[in-house]
Write a protein that holds these residues in place. Sequence first.
Motif, PDB file in Angstrom:
ATOM      1  N   LEU A  23      73.837 -30.827 -61.083  1.00 37.41           N
ATOM      2  CA  LEU A  23      73.083 -29.992 -62.003  1.00 37.41           C
ATOM      3  C   LEU A  23      73.435 -30.349 -63.445  1.00 37.41           C
ATOM      4  CD1 LEU A  23      71.132 -27.559 -62.250  1.00 37.41           C
ATOM      5  CD2 LEU A  23      73.161 -26.117 -62.382  1.00 37.41           C
ATOM      6  N   LEU A  24      72.401 -30.565 -64.257  1.00 36.62           N
ATOM      7  CA  LEU A  24      72.599 -30.817 -65.685  1.00 36.62           C
ATOM      8  C   LEU A  24      72.275 -29.579 -66.507  1.00 36.62           C
ATOM      9  CD1 LEU A  24      71.010 -34.367 -66.002  1.00 36.62           C
ATOM     10  CD2 LEU A  24      73.421 -33.779 -65.743  1.00 36.62           C
ATOM     11  N   GLU A  25      71.195 -28.888 -66.110  1.00 37.46           N
ATOM     12  CA  GLU A  25      70.760 -27.718 -66.865  1.00 37.46           C
ATOM     13  C   GLU A  25      69.886 -26.839 -65.990  1.00 37.46           C
ATOM     14  OE1 GLU A  25      67.629 -27.078 -70.486  1.00 37.46           O
ATOM     15  OE2 GLU A  25      69.028 -28.751 -70.655  1.00 37.46           O
ATOM     16  N   MET A  26      70.097 -25.521 -66.070  1.00 36.82           N
ATOM     17  CA  MET A  26      69.256 -24.583 -65.332  1.00 36.82           C
ATOM     18  C   MET A  26      68.819 -23.488 -66.293  1.00 36.82           C
ATOM     19  SD  MET A  26      69.757 -22.706 -61.686  1.00 36.82           S
ATOM     20  CE  MET A  26      69.292 -24.190 -60.823  1.00 36.82           C
ATOM     21  N   ALA A  27      67.509 -23.248 -66.337  1.00 40.08           N
ATOM     22  CA  ALA A  27      66.941 -22.282 -67.271  1.00 40.08           C
ATOM     23  C   ALA A  27      67.079 -20.836 -66.806  1.00 40.08           C
ATOM     24  CB  ALA A  27      65.467 -22.614 -67.516  1.00 40.08           C
ATOM     25  N   ASP A  28      67.500 -20.602 -65.576  1.00 35.93           N
ATOM     26  CA  ASP A  28      67.614 -19.250 -65.024  1.00 35.93           C
ATOM     27  C   ASP A  28      68.804 -18.533 -65.659  1.00 35.93           C
ATOM     28  OD1 ASP A  28      68.013 -16.956 -63.507  1.00 35.93           O
ATOM     29  OD2 ASP A  28      67.688 -17.962 -61.595  1.00 35.93           O
ATOM     30  N   PRO A  29      68.558 -17.499 -66.466  1.00 38.27           N
ATOM     31  CA  PRO A  29      69.666 -16.805 -67.141  1.00 38.27           C
ATOM     32  C   PRO A  29      70.554 -16.008 -66.181  1.00 38.27           C
ATOM     33  CG  PRO A  29      67.616 -15.633 -67.534  1.00 38.27           C
ATOM     34  CD  PRO A  29      67.264 -16.902 -66.797  1.00 38.27           C
ATOM     35  N   TYR A  30      70.084 -15.766 -64.962  1.00 40.28           N
ATOM     36  CA  TYR A  30      70.849 -14.986 -63.996  1.00 40.28           C
ATOM     37  C   TYR A  30      71.644 -15.852 -63.025  1.00 40.28           C
ATOM     38  CZ  TYR A  30      67.786 -11.465 -65.895  1.00 40.28           C
ATOM     39  OH  TYR A  30      67.116 -10.648 -66.761  1.00 40.28           O
ATOM     40  N   SER A  31      71.444 -17.162 -63.088  1.00 38.87           N
ATOM     41  CA  SER A  31      72.160 -18.072 -62.203  1.00 38.87           C
ATOM     42  C   SER A  31      73.621 -18.184 -62.613  1.00 38.87           C
ATOM     43  CB  SER A  31      71.516 -19.467 -62.247  1.00 38.87           C
ATOM     44  OG  SER A  31      72.323 -20.388 -61.551  1.00 38.87           O
ATOM     45  N   LYS A  32      74.482 -18.246 -61.621  1.00 35.98           N
ATOM     46  CA  LYS A  32      75.909 -18.441 -61.882  1.00 35.98           C
ATOM     47  C   LYS A  32      76.287 -19.916 -61.749  1.00 35.98           C
ATOM     48  CE  LYS A  32      77.068 -13.864 -60.205  1.00 35.98           C
ATOM     49  NZ  LYS A  32      77.332 -12.991 -61.195  1.00 35.98           N
ATOM     50  N   LEU A  33      75.289 -20.778 -61.465  1.00 34.71           N
ATOM     51  CA  LEU A  33      75.557 -22.212 -61.364  1.00 34.71           C
ATOM     52  C   LEU A  33      75.837 -22.790 -62.742  1.00 34.71           C
ATOM     53  CD1 LEU A  33      72.786 -23.296 -58.840  1.00 34.71           C
ATOM     54  CD2 LEU A  33      75.240 -23.111 -58.399  1.00 34.71           C
ATOM     55  N   GLY A  48      56.990 -28.321 -55.791  1.00 33.98           N
ATOM     56  CA  GLY A  48      57.918 -29.256 -56.414  1.00 33.98           C
ATOM     57  C   GLY A  48      59.316 -28.732 -56.651  1.00 33.98           C
ATOM     58  N   THR A  49      59.638 -27.559 -56.122  1.00 36.53           N
ATOM     59  CA  THR A  49      61.000 -27.053 -56.256  1.00 36.53           C
ATOM     60  C   THR A  49      61.915 -27.841 -55.325  1.00 36.53           C
ATOM     61  OG1 THR A  49      60.236 -24.839 -56.818  1.00 36.53           O
ATOM     62  CG2 THR A  49      62.514 -25.032 -56.035  1.00 36.53           C
ATOM     63  N   ILE A  50      63.011 -28.343 -55.876  1.00 35.09           N
ATOM     64  CA  ILE A  50      63.980 -29.101 -55.091  1.00 35.09           C
ATOM     65  C   ILE A  50      64.999 -28.092 -54.566  1.00 35.09           C
ATOM     66  CG2 ILE A  50      65.681 -30.968 -55.099  1.00 35.09           C
ATOM     67  CD1 ILE A  50      64.186 -32.047 -57.634  1.00 35.09           C
ATOM     68  N   HIS A  51      64.963 -27.825 -53.279  1.00 34.39           N
ATOM     69  CA  HIS A  51      65.874 -26.851 -52.678  1.00 34.39           C
ATOM     70  C   HIS A  51      67.192 -27.548 -52.350  1.00 34.39           C
ATOM     71  CE1 HIS A  51      63.011 -23.537 -52.335  1.00 34.39           C
ATOM     72  NE2 HIS A  51      62.126 -24.524 -52.297  1.00 34.39           N
ATOM     73  N   VAL A  52      68.288 -26.963 -52.839  1.00 34.67           N
ATOM     74  CA  VAL A  52      69.605 -27.592 -52.768  1.00 34.67           C
ATOM     75  C   VAL A  52      70.622 -26.632 -52.156  1.00 34.67           C
ATOM     76  CG1 VAL A  52      71.470 -28.606 -54.149  1.00 34.67           C
ATOM     77  CG2 VAL A  52      69.093 -28.963 -54.836  1.00 34.67           C
ATOM     78  N   SER A  53      71.481 -27.163 -51.324  1.00 31.33           N
ATOM     79  CA  SER A  53      72.666 -26.429 -50.872  1.00 31.33           C
ATOM     80  C   SER A  53      73.796 -26.863 -51.790  1.00 31.33           C
ATOM     81  CB  SER A  53      73.005 -26.784 -49.414  1.00 31.33           C
ATOM     82  OG  SER A  53      72.043 -26.271 -48.539  1.00 31.33           O
ATOM     83  N   TRP A  54      74.147 -25.998 -52.721  1.00 33.35           N
ATOM     84  CA  TRP A  54      75.178 -26.322 -53.704  1.00 33.35           C
ATOM     85  C   TRP A  54      76.566 -26.203 -53.083  1.00 33.35           C
ATOM     86  CZ3 TRP A  54      73.348 -28.648 -57.789  1.00 33.35           C
ATOM     87  CH2 TRP A  54      72.041 -28.399 -58.176  1.00 33.35           C
ATOM     88  N   ASP A  55      77.490 -27.001 -53.564  1.00 32.60           N
ATOM     89  CA  ASP A  55      78.865 -26.987 -53.051  1.00 32.60           C
ATOM     90  C   ASP A  55      79.549 -25.639 -53.265  1.00 32.60           C
ATOM     91  OD1 ASP A  55      78.323 -29.623 -52.413  1.00 32.60           O
ATOM     92  OD2 ASP A  55      79.673 -30.486 -53.904  1.00 32.60           O
ATOM     93  N   THR A  56      78.993 -24.822 -54.152  1.00 37.77           N
ATOM     94  CA  THR A  56      79.553 -23.495 -54.433  1.00 37.77           C
ATOM     95  C   THR A  56      79.111 -22.455 -53.402  1.00 37.77           C
ATOM     96  OG1 THR A  56      77.672 -22.917 -55.818  1.00 37.77           O
ATOM     97  CG2 THR A  56      79.589 -23.918 -56.920  1.00 37.77           C
ATOM     98  N   GLY A  57      78.154 -22.838 -52.531  1.00 41.44           N
ATOM     99  CA  GLY A  57      77.637 -21.902 -51.534  1.00 41.44           C
ATOM    100  C   GLY A  57      76.258 -21.373 -51.879  1.00 41.44           C
ATOM    101  N   SER A  58      75.802 -21.570 -53.101  1.00 39.39           N
ATOM    102  CA  SER A  58      74.476 -21.132 -53.519  1.00 39.39           C
ATOM    103  C   SER A  58      73.404 -22.037 -52.925  1.00 39.39           C
ATOM    104  CB  SER A  58      74.375 -21.172 -55.051  1.00 39.39           C
ATOM    105  OG  SER A  58      73.061 -20.867 -55.475  1.00 39.39           O
ATOM    106  N   THR A  59      72.191 -21.498 -52.793  1.00 46.61           N
ATOM    107  CA  THR A  59      71.063 -22.297 -52.317  1.00 46.61           C
ATOM    108  C   THR A  59      69.889 -22.212 -53.295  1.00 46.61           C
ATOM    109  OG1 THR A  59      70.287 -20.439 -50.975  1.00 46.61           O
ATOM    110  CG2 THR A  59      71.662 -22.101 -49.866  1.00 46.61           C
ATOM    111  N   LEU A  60      70.169 -21.972 -54.550  1.00 44.82           N
ATOM    112  CA  LEU A  60      69.139 -21.851 -55.563  1.00 44.82           C
ATOM    113  C   LEU A  60      68.446 -23.190 -55.793  1.00 44.82           C
ATOM    114  CD1 LEU A  60      67.994 -19.684 -57.431  1.00 44.82           C
ATOM    115  CD2 LEU A  60      69.632 -20.403 -59.158  1.00 44.82           C
TER     116      LEU A  60
END
Length: 74
Positions: A23-33, A48-60
Motif C-alpha cells: 500500500l502506498l496511499e489509501m483515501a479512506d479516512p476510517y482505514s487503519k491501514l 476494478g476494486t483490487i481485493h487484498v488480504s493484508w498481512d495485518t488481517g484486514s481485507t479492505l
Amino acid sequence: MDVQPLMLQRLRKEYQPGKRVQLLEMADPYSKLEPGVKGTVRHIDDIGTIHVSWDTGSTLGIVYGVDKCLKIEQ
C-alpha cells in the motif's frame, strides 16, 4: 468511477490472485491501514476494486483510481 472493459482486463492480468502488493496511499479516512503494509491479492471485482488480504488481517480493497499500491515483484 466506471472502469472500461479494457482497463478491467489489464488490471486483472496485472494483479492476479496471489500477487503481492504494498500500500502506498489509501483515501479512506476510517482505514487503519498504513502506507507500507503488504498483502496478497484475492481478486478484482467488476468495478476494478483490487481485493487484498493484508498481512495485518484486514481485507479492505484498493479502489482503482483513488488508492495507490505497488506490485511487489517476487
